[in-house]
Design a protein around this motif. Sequence first.
Motif, PDB file in Angstrom:
ATOM      1  N   ALA A 106      -7.141 -10.673   2.211  1.00  0.00           N
ATOM      2  CA  ALA A 106      -7.197 -10.072   3.543  1.00  0.00           C
ATOM      3  C   ALA A 106      -6.295  -8.838   3.639  1.00  0.00           C
ATOM      4  CB  ALA A 106      -6.788 -11.104   4.594  1.00  0.00           C
ATOM      5  N   GLU A 107      -5.178  -8.853   2.900  1.00  0.00           N
ATOM      6  CA  GLU A 107      -4.302  -7.685   2.882  1.00  0.00           C
ATOM      7  C   GLU A 107      -4.869  -6.675   1.890  1.00  0.00           C
ATOM      8  OE1 GLU A 107      -0.702  -9.416   1.489  1.00  0.00           O
ATOM      9  OE2 GLU A 107      -0.466 -10.726   3.220  1.00  0.00           O
ATOM     10  N   PRO A 108      -5.074  -5.426   2.299  1.00  0.00           N
ATOM     11  CA  PRO A 108      -5.693  -4.452   1.394  1.00  0.00           C
ATOM     12  C   PRO A 108      -4.843  -4.113   0.176  1.00  0.00           C
ATOM     13  CG  PRO A 108      -4.928  -3.385   3.402  1.00  0.00           C
ATOM     14  CD  PRO A 108      -4.812  -4.856   3.634  1.00  0.00           C
ATOM     15  N   TYR A 109      -3.532  -4.348   0.265  1.00  0.00           N
ATOM     16  CA  TYR A 109      -2.645  -4.048  -0.862  1.00  0.00           C
ATOM     17  C   TYR A 109      -2.369  -5.283  -1.720  1.00  0.00           C
ATOM     18  CZ  TYR A 109       0.481  -5.657   2.848  1.00  0.00           C
ATOM     19  OH  TYR A 109       1.043  -6.372   3.877  1.00  0.00           O
ATOM     20  N   ARG A 123      -5.502 -22.232 -11.462  1.00  0.00           N
ATOM     21  CA  ARG A 123      -4.494 -21.853 -10.470  1.00  0.00           C
ATOM     22  C   ARG A 123      -4.667 -20.398 -10.052  1.00  0.00           C
ATOM     23  NH1 ARG A 123      -1.447 -25.927 -13.130  1.00  0.00           N
ATOM     24  NH2 ARG A 123      -1.096 -24.590 -14.934  1.00  0.00           N
ATOM     25  N   ARG A 124      -4.207 -20.137  -8.842  1.00  0.00           N
ATOM     26  CA  ARG A 124      -4.329 -18.794  -8.266  1.00  0.00           C
ATOM     27  C   ARG A 124      -2.972 -18.257  -7.847  1.00  0.00           C
ATOM     28  NH1 ARG A 124      -9.098 -21.366  -6.810  1.00  0.00           N
ATOM     29  NH2 ARG A 124     -10.979 -20.029  -6.837  1.00  0.00           N
ATOM     30  N   ALA A 125      -2.898 -16.930  -7.803  1.00  0.00           N
ATOM     31  CA  ALA A 125      -1.693 -16.267  -7.293  1.00  0.00           C
ATOM     32  C   ALA A 125      -2.109 -15.069  -6.460  1.00  0.00           C
ATOM     33  CB  ALA A 125      -0.794 -15.815  -8.439  1.00  0.00           C
ATOM     34  N   ILE A 126      -1.313 -14.777  -5.452  1.00  0.00           N
ATOM     35  CA  ILE A 126      -1.461 -13.534  -4.710  1.00  0.00           C
ATOM     36  C   ILE A 126      -0.566 -12.497  -5.396  1.00  0.00           C
ATOM     37  CG2 ILE A 126      -1.099 -12.344  -2.517  1.00  0.00           C
ATOM     38  CD1 ILE A 126      -1.439 -15.081  -1.154  1.00  0.00           C
ATOM     39  N   ILE A 127      -1.155 -11.369  -5.760  1.00  0.00           N
ATOM     40  CA  ILE A 127      -0.405 -10.290  -6.389  1.00  0.00           C
ATOM     41  C   ILE A 127      -0.468  -9.088  -5.459  1.00  0.00           C
ATOM     42  CG2 ILE A 127      -0.049  -8.935  -8.477  1.00  0.00           C
ATOM     43  CD1 ILE A 127      -0.024 -11.888  -9.060  1.00  0.00           C
ATOM     44  N   ARG A 128       0.683  -8.598  -5.034  1.00  0.00           N
ATOM     45  CA  ARG A 128       0.740  -7.452  -4.137  1.00  0.00           C
ATOM     46  C   ARG A 128       1.247  -6.219  -4.870  1.00  0.00           C
ATOM     47  NH1 ARG A 128       2.680 -11.813  -0.969  1.00  0.00           N
ATOM     48  NH2 ARG A 128       1.327 -12.229   0.824  1.00  0.00           N
ATOM     49  N   ARG A 129       0.597  -5.103  -4.604  1.00  0.00           N
ATOM     50  CA  ARG A 129       1.060  -3.847  -5.188  1.00  0.00           C
ATOM     51  C   ARG A 129       2.405  -3.472  -4.589  1.00  0.00           C
ATOM     52  NH1 ARG A 129      -2.317   1.811  -5.405  1.00  0.00           N
ATOM     53  NH2 ARG A 129      -4.001   0.369  -6.006  1.00  0.00           N
ATOM     54  N   PRO A 130       3.382  -3.073  -5.413  1.00  0.00           N
ATOM     55  CA  PRO A 130       4.697  -2.699  -4.858  1.00  0.00           C
ATOM     56  C   PRO A 130       4.620  -1.409  -4.054  1.00  0.00           C
ATOM     57  CG  PRO A 130       4.617  -2.280  -7.221  1.00  0.00           C
ATOM     58  CD  PRO A 130       3.356  -3.005  -6.873  1.00  0.00           C
ATOM     59  N   GLU A 157      -6.710  -1.333  -9.748  1.00  0.00           N
ATOM     60  CA  GLU A 157      -8.130  -1.306  -9.420  1.00  0.00           C
ATOM     61  C   GLU A 157      -8.455  -2.178  -8.214  1.00  0.00           C
ATOM     62  OE1 GLU A 157     -12.383  -2.655 -11.476  1.00  0.00           O
ATOM     63  OE2 GLU A 157     -10.541  -2.580 -12.674  1.00  0.00           O
ATOM     64  N   HIS A 158      -7.736  -3.273  -8.045  1.00  0.00           N
ATOM     65  CA  HIS A 158      -8.111  -4.267  -7.036  1.00  0.00           C
ATOM     66  C   HIS A 158      -7.258  -4.234  -5.770  1.00  0.00           C
ATOM     67  CE1 HIS A 158      -9.981  -5.979 -10.704  1.00  0.00           C
ATOM     68  NE2 HIS A 158     -10.930  -6.262  -9.846  1.00  0.00           N
ATOM     69  N   THR A 159      -6.309  -3.324  -5.683  1.00  0.00           N
ATOM     70  CA  THR A 159      -5.446  -3.248  -4.494  1.00  0.00           C
ATOM     71  C   THR A 159      -5.272  -1.803  -4.044  1.00  0.00           C
ATOM     72  OG1 THR A 159      -3.423  -3.089  -5.825  1.00  0.00           O
ATOM     73  CG2 THR A 159      -4.134  -5.301  -5.179  1.00  0.00           C
ATOM     74  N   GLY A 160      -4.865  -1.672  -2.780  1.00  0.00           N
ATOM     75  CA  GLY A 160      -4.515  -0.372  -2.243  1.00  0.00           C
ATOM     76  C   GLY A 160      -3.006  -0.233  -2.161  1.00  0.00           C
ATOM     77  N   ASP A 178       3.397  -1.591   1.055  1.00  0.00           N
ATOM     78  CA  ASP A 178       4.592  -1.128   1.753  1.00  0.00           C
ATOM     79  C   ASP A 178       5.833  -1.912   1.354  1.00  0.00           C
ATOM     80  OD1 ASP A 178       4.289  -3.563   3.021  1.00  0.00           O
ATOM     81  OD2 ASP A 178       3.794  -2.707   4.982  1.00  0.00           O
ATOM     82  N   GLY A 179       5.684  -2.939   0.499  1.00  0.00           N
ATOM     83  CA  GLY A 179       6.834  -3.685   0.015  1.00  0.00           C
ATOM     84  C   GLY A 179       7.441  -4.628   1.033  1.00  0.00           C
ATOM     85  N   SER A 180       6.732  -4.893   2.147  1.00  0.00           N
ATOM     86  CA  SER A 180       7.326  -5.723   3.209  1.00  0.00           C
ATOM     87  C   SER A 180       7.223  -7.217   2.923  1.00  0.00           C
ATOM     88  CB  SER A 180       6.661  -5.410   4.552  1.00  0.00           C
ATOM     89  OG  SER A 180       5.276  -5.681   4.503  1.00  0.00           O
ATOM     90  N   LEU A 181       6.343  -7.608   2.009  1.00  0.00           N
ATOM     91  CA  LEU A 181       6.151  -9.023   1.674  1.00  0.00           C
ATOM     92  C   LEU A 181       6.474  -9.244   0.199  1.00  0.00           C
ATOM     93  CD1 LEU A 181       2.807  -9.717   3.575  1.00  0.00           C
ATOM     94  CD2 LEU A 181       5.094 -10.525   4.208  1.00  0.00           C
ATOM     95  N   PRO A 182       6.830 -10.482  -0.190  1.00  0.00           N
ATOM     96  CA  PRO A 182       7.087 -10.756  -1.604  1.00  0.00           C
ATOM     97  C   PRO A 182       5.894 -10.380  -2.463  1.00  0.00           C
ATOM     98  CG  PRO A 182       7.809 -12.601  -0.257  1.00  0.00           C
ATOM     99  CD  PRO A 182       7.059 -11.663   0.655  1.00  0.00           C
ATOM    100  N   PRO A 183       6.122  -9.772  -3.643  1.00  0.00           N
ATOM    101  CA  PRO A 183       4.999  -9.288  -4.441  1.00  0.00           C
ATOM    102  C   PRO A 183       4.139 -10.354  -5.074  1.00  0.00           C
ATOM    103  CG  PRO A 183       7.091  -8.934  -5.570  1.00  0.00           C
ATOM    104  CD  PRO A 183       7.420  -9.406  -4.203  1.00  0.00           C
ATOM    105  N   PHE A 184       4.683 -11.550  -5.257  1.00  0.00           N
ATOM    106  CA  PHE A 184       3.945 -12.591  -5.960  1.00  0.00           C
ATOM    107  C   PHE A 184       3.993 -13.891  -5.173  1.00  0.00           C
ATOM    108  CE2 PHE A 184       6.039  -9.824  -9.115  1.00  0.00           C
ATOM    109  CZ  PHE A 184       4.913  -9.294  -9.737  1.00  0.00           C
ATOM    110  N   GLY A 185       2.865 -14.600  -5.154  1.00  0.00           N
ATOM    111  CA  GLY A 185       2.838 -15.921  -4.528  1.00  0.00           C
ATOM    112  C   GLY A 185       1.871 -16.822  -5.265  1.00  0.00           C
ATOM    113  N   VAL A 186       2.370 -17.856  -5.900  1.00  0.00           N
ATOM    114  CA  VAL A 186       1.534 -18.752  -6.702  1.00  0.00           C
ATOM    115  C   VAL A 186       1.082 -19.926  -5.845  1.00  0.00           C
ATOM    116  CG1 VAL A 186       1.451 -20.264  -8.715  1.00  0.00           C
ATOM    117  CG2 VAL A 186       2.688 -18.082  -8.839  1.00  0.00           C
TER     118      VAL A 186
END
Length: 213
Positions: free
Chosen positions: A12-15, A26-33, A197-200, A203-211
């Motif tokens: 849901a988050e574009p980044y 297993r899955r993880a959320i990966i956020r662009r820094p 390729e998969h993120t925009g 802004d660094g406001s949330l932790p970059p990784f979530g398993v």
Amino acid sequence: MASGAYVWSAHAEPYAAILRDPVSGRRAIIRRPAADRLPIDDLVRLERLALRWAGLPGQAAAQAELFGALDTDPLRVLNGMNWLLAYWAVLWDLRRGHPATDLIRALDYTGPWRETGKAPDAPEGEHVWQAITQRIRAGVLGQLTGEPRMREAYDAEVTRLAPDIFLHITLATVDGLSQDLMTQGLHLRGMASALAEHTGPGDGSLPPFGVTR
């Protein structure tokens, strides 16, 4: 969408994107820094150089490019390497279910500087090695958690001490960890490009990784 041994899907988050390891499920959320701290193009370049350095062919050229970048912006280079190490620890967590924090806290440097203590400008004394490796672990944990105080403390230590020593030891750590993980069947090459390729932009406001276990 597949990338190497992993499957990416939208978040849901574009980044951010969801990364699934098909072996474990297993899955993880990966956020662009955040781009102002770790631009994604820098991470892609650093991953390419780090794995070239670890793979030996082209090692000298990769090392020269890394140290040239270090002269320009040491914090960006070192934090980028720490971010990659944190990313790889998350991939290990996905595959084996072992917390990424445990892997990071076990990182150590056992290269020739520590063994001989004879390289130019190499620190001497076991307490010095322990102190530097502890700082590097803290820097990687700072990237894993996104905790600003941890990242700021690492930046201050790099600025106070010698960035080139940090890079030497970080590269040896990258070499050891990447070889270990690839031997265990993990796919590392191109994972920074896949994130791009998969993120925009983030802004660094949330932790970059979530398993998700």
